[in-house]
Design a protein around this motif. Structure first.
Motif, PDB file in Angstrom:
ATOM      1  N   ILE A  39       0.835  -1.621   0.395  1.00 12.01           N
ATOM      2  CA  ILE A  39      -0.082   0.022   0.355  1.00 12.01           C
ATOM      3  C   ILE A  39       1.401   1.669   0.021  1.00 12.01           C
ATOM      4  CG2 ILE A  39      -1.779   1.170   1.423  1.00 12.01           C
ATOM      5  CD1 ILE A  39      -2.249  -1.813   2.352  1.00 12.01           C
ATOM      6  N   SER A  40       0.808   1.778  -1.181  1.00  6.31           N
ATOM      7  CA  SER A  40       1.676   3.399  -1.013  1.00  6.31           C
ATOM      8  C   SER A  40       0.559   4.626  -0.585  1.00  6.31           C
ATOM      9  CB  SER A  40       1.908   3.696  -2.551  1.00  6.31           C
ATOM     10  OG  SER A  40       2.869   2.504  -2.570  1.00  6.31           O
ATOM     11  N   LEU A  41       1.066   5.290   0.368  1.00  4.07           N
ATOM     12  CA  LEU A  41       0.735   6.666   0.970  1.00  4.07           C
ATOM     13  C   LEU A  41       1.628   7.528  -0.143  1.00  4.07           C
ATOM     14  CD1 LEU A  41      -0.473   5.498   3.938  1.00  4.07           C
ATOM     15  CD2 LEU A  41      -1.665   5.148   2.142  1.00  4.07           C
ATOM     16  N   VAL A  42       1.245   8.346  -1.154  1.00  2.46           N
ATOM     17  CA  VAL A  42       2.249   9.640  -1.972  1.00  2.46           C
ATOM     18  C   VAL A  42       1.217  11.238  -0.761  1.00  2.46           C
ATOM     19  CG1 VAL A  42       2.805  10.476  -2.786  1.00  2.46           C
ATOM     20  CG2 VAL A  42       2.945   8.496  -3.324  1.00  2.46           C
ATOM     21  N   TYR A  43       1.880  11.855  -0.319  1.00  2.68           N
ATOM     22  CA  TYR A  43       2.082  13.689   0.459  1.00  2.68           C
ATOM     23  C   TYR A  43       3.031  14.292   0.402  1.00  2.68           C
ATOM     24  CZ  TYR A  43       4.079  11.698   4.418  1.00  2.68           C
ATOM     25  OH  TYR A  43       5.575  11.138   4.993  1.00  2.68           O
ATOM     26  N   MET A  93       5.345   5.587  -9.973  1.00  6.90           N
ATOM     27  CA  MET A  93       5.216   4.490  -9.323  1.00  6.90           C
ATOM     28  C   MET A  93       5.059   2.813  -9.802  1.00  6.90           C
ATOM     29  SD  MET A  93       4.703   5.802  -6.418  1.00  6.90           S
ATOM     30  CE  MET A  93       3.917   4.743  -5.075  1.00  6.90           C
ATOM     31  N   ALA A  94       5.372   1.716  -9.337  1.00 10.55           N
ATOM     32  CA  ALA A  94       5.159   0.728  -9.898  1.00 10.55           C
ATOM     33  C   ALA A  94       4.298   0.386  -9.779  1.00 10.55           C
ATOM     34  CB  ALA A  94       5.931  -0.214  -9.017  1.00 10.55           C
ATOM     35  N   ASN A  95       3.358   1.079  -8.535  1.00 15.52           N
ATOM     36  CA  ASN A  95       2.230  -0.012  -8.437  1.00 15.52           C
ATOM     37  C   ASN A  95       0.789   0.654  -7.709  1.00 15.52           C
ATOM     38  OD1 ASN A  95       4.097   0.807  -5.721  1.00 15.52           O
ATOM     39  ND2 ASN A  95       2.084  -0.080  -4.371  1.00 15.52           N
ATOM     40  N   PRO A  96      -0.330   0.367  -7.676  1.00 18.29           N
ATOM     41  CA  PRO A  96      -1.312   2.120  -6.662  1.00 18.29           C
ATOM     42  C   PRO A  96      -1.374   2.336  -6.317  1.00 18.29           C
ATOM     43  CG  PRO A  96      -2.510  -0.142  -8.010  1.00 18.29           C
ATOM     44  CD  PRO A  96      -1.273  -0.410  -7.614  1.00 18.29           C
ATOM     45  N   TYR A  97      -2.036   3.398  -6.023  1.00 15.89           N
ATOM     46  CA  TYR A  97      -1.293   4.448  -4.265  1.00 15.89           C
ATOM     47  C   TYR A  97      -2.884   5.278  -4.187  1.00 15.89           C
ATOM     48  CZ  TYR A  97      -0.093   8.663  -7.964  1.00 15.89           C
ATOM     49  OH  TYR A  97      -0.154   9.475  -8.634  1.00 15.89           O
ATOM     50  N   ILE A  98      -2.132   6.061  -2.948  1.00 15.80           N
ATOM     51  CA  ILE A  98      -3.093   6.722  -2.738  1.00 15.80           C
ATOM     52  C   ILE A  98      -2.578   8.694  -2.176  1.00 15.80           C
ATOM     53  CG2 ILE A  98      -5.023   7.844  -0.900  1.00 15.80           C
ATOM     54  CD1 ILE A  98      -5.520   5.124  -0.990  1.00 15.80           C
ATOM     55  N   ALA A  99      -3.214   9.184  -2.902  1.00 14.30           N
ATOM     56  CA  ALA A  99      -2.670  10.550  -2.465  1.00 14.30           C
ATOM     57  C   ALA A  99      -3.617  11.423  -1.427  1.00 14.30           C
ATOM     58  CB  ALA A  99      -2.699  11.782  -3.822  1.00 14.30           C
ATOM     59  N   PHE A 100      -2.533  12.630  -0.363  1.00 17.66           N
ATOM     60  CA  PHE A 100      -2.750  12.934   0.396  1.00 17.66           C
ATOM     61  C   PHE A 100      -2.803  14.531  -0.282  1.00 17.66           C
ATOM     62  CE2 PHE A 100      -3.318   8.651   2.138  1.00 17.66           C
ATOM     63  CZ  PHE A 100      -3.845   8.531   2.467  1.00 17.66           C
ATOM     64  N   GLY A 154      -6.849   7.669  -6.242  1.00 21.61           N
ATOM     65  CA  GLY A 154      -7.379   9.025  -5.883  1.00 21.61           C
ATOM     66  C   GLY A 154      -6.840   9.399  -4.814  1.00 21.61           C
ATOM     67  N   VAL A 155      -7.660  10.821  -4.190  1.00 24.49           N
ATOM     68  CA  VAL A 155      -6.812  11.585  -2.894  1.00 24.49           C
ATOM     69  C   VAL A 155      -7.565  12.307  -2.371  1.00 24.49           C
ATOM     70  CG1 VAL A 155      -8.113  13.596  -4.533  1.00 24.49           C
ATOM     71  CG2 VAL A 155      -6.115  14.141  -3.338  1.00 24.49           C
ATOM     72  N   VAL A 156      -6.995  12.215  -1.057  1.00 20.77           N
ATOM     73  CA  VAL A 156      -7.601  12.477   0.221  1.00 20.77           C
ATOM     74  C   VAL A 156      -7.525  14.035   0.753  1.00 20.77           C
ATOM     75  CG1 VAL A 156      -8.057  11.652   2.867  1.00 20.77           C
ATOM     76  CG2 VAL A 156      -7.537   9.681   1.437  1.00 20.77           C
ATOM     77  N   GLY A 157      -8.528  14.440   1.073  1.00 19.74           N
ATOM     78  CA  GLY A 157      -7.672  16.191   1.586  1.00 19.74           C
ATOM     79  C   GLY A 157      -7.625  16.487   3.027  1.00 19.74           C
ATOM     80  N   SER A 158      -7.332  17.115   2.975  1.00 21.48           N
ATOM     81  CA  SER A 158      -7.291  18.301   4.762  1.00 21.48           C
ATOM     82  C   SER A 158      -7.437  19.463   4.681  1.00 21.48           C
ATOM     83  CB  SER A 158      -6.155  17.020   5.587  1.00 21.48           C
ATOM     84  OG  SER A 158      -4.951  17.822   4.591  1.00 21.48           O
ATOM     85  N   GLY A 159      -7.513  20.100   5.644  1.00 20.49           N
ATOM     86  CA  GLY A 159      -7.772  21.521   5.900  1.00 20.49           C
ATOM     87  C   GLY A 159      -8.816  22.129   6.884  1.00 20.49           C
ATOM     88  N   ASN A 160      -9.082  23.201   6.874  1.00 22.34           N
ATOM     89  CA  ASN A 160      -8.839  23.762   8.082  1.00 22.34           C
ATOM     90  C   ASN A 160     -10.547  24.169   7.866  1.00 22.34           C
ATOM     91  OD1 ASN A 160     -10.229  25.877  10.183  1.00 22.34           O
ATOM     92  ND2 ASN A 160      -8.131  26.055  10.842  1.00 22.34           N
ATOM     93  N   ARG A 161     -11.066  23.868   8.366  1.00 20.00           N
ATOM     94  CA  ARG A 161     -13.042  23.739   8.286  1.00 20.00           C
ATOM     95  C   ARG A 161     -13.430  25.374   8.573  1.00 20.00           C
ATOM     96  NH1 ARG A 161     -16.200  19.079   7.123  1.00 20.00           N
ATOM     97  NH2 ARG A 161     -15.211  17.375   8.150  1.00 20.00           N
ATOM     98  N   ASN A 162     -12.538  26.146   9.002  1.00 17.37           N
ATOM     99  CA  ASN A 162     -12.447  27.530   8.678  1.00 17.37           C
ATOM    100  C   ASN A 162     -13.286  27.886   7.936  1.00 17.37           C
ATOM    101  OD1 ASN A 162     -13.245  27.205  11.992  1.00 17.37           O
ATOM    102  ND2 ASN A 162     -11.327  27.723  12.140  1.00 17.37           N
ATOM    103  N   PHE A 163     -12.623  27.385   6.794  1.00 19.50           N
ATOM    104  CA  PHE A 163     -11.887  28.209   5.394  1.00 19.50           C
ATOM    105  C   PHE A 163     -13.349  27.969   4.111  1.00 19.50           C
ATOM    106  CE2 PHE A 163      -7.380  28.021   7.033  1.00 19.50           C
ATOM    107  CZ  PHE A 163      -7.333  29.578   7.038  1.00 19.50           C
ATOM    108  N   ASN A 164     -14.527  27.110   4.988  1.00 21.13           N
ATOM    109  CA  ASN A 164     -15.950  26.976   4.390  1.00 21.13           C
ATOM    110  C   ASN A 164     -15.500  26.292   3.158  1.00 21.13           C
ATOM    111  OD1 ASN A 164     -17.217  28.066   6.386  1.00 21.13           O
ATOM    112  ND2 ASN A 164     -16.564  30.533   5.598  1.00 21.13           N
TER     113      ASN A 164
END
Length: 154
Positions: A4-8, A53-60, A98-108
């Motif tokens: 499992i590859s996690l690119v971030y 990448m040699a295999n599938p991954y998920i981006a953060f 696919g991508v997993v997003g992050s942030g601060n909910r204060n930024f609407n």
């Protein structure tokens, strides 16, 4: 053994914390897996070039924007563009689940906007999102998504 590859990228430490806790959780929950963390900032700092990448991954992807409101008067992505460059390198975009997003909910409306923009740009889904460092529920949710994508239950 499934890899499992996690690119971030992590600038404030929030995404690094989430990805590390996610890796630990995955290793505790599933046997016969390997979890690889690929920190784009570290690749650049160490002078390593991008690679295919040699295999599938998920981006953060955290959200760092400047200017505008991200909806009707624009925005400028700052600090996270190397992730886009990595995804665009070679055939990497086609290997991204696919991508997993992050942030601060204060930024609407700007909350996880960069992840949504990458989803549109590269044609893969936004798999999940979390605020700041994320909570255990976020870790479990993303781990469940990863288990489905990598067929860890079967």
């Amino acid at each position: 053994m499934k890899k499992i590859s996690l690119v971030y990228i992590s600038l404030s430490g929030n995404t690094e914390s989430f990805v590390t806790r996610l890796k630990d959780y995955l290793l505790a929950q599933y046997a016969d897996i390997e979890v690889e963390k690929i920190h784009i900032k570290a690749l650049i700092k160490e002078g390593q070039g991008f690679f295919e990448m040699a295999n599938p991954y998920i981006a953060f992807l955290p959200t760092y924007l400047e200017g505008g409101n991200g909806v009707d008067n624009g925005d400028v992505e700052i600090l996270t563009t190397p992730v886009g460059d990595f995804i665009a390198f070679g055939d990497n975009a086609s290997k991204c689940f696919g991508v997993v997003g992050s942030g601060n909910r204060n930024f609407n409306n700007q909350y996880c906007l960069t992840a949504r923009q990458y989803s549109q740009r590269f044609g893969f889904p936004v798999l999940a999102n979390f605020e700041m460092r994320g909570m255990l529920g976020d870790i479990k949710n993303v781990a469940s998504i990863i288990a489905d994508l990598y067929d860890l239950e079967g």
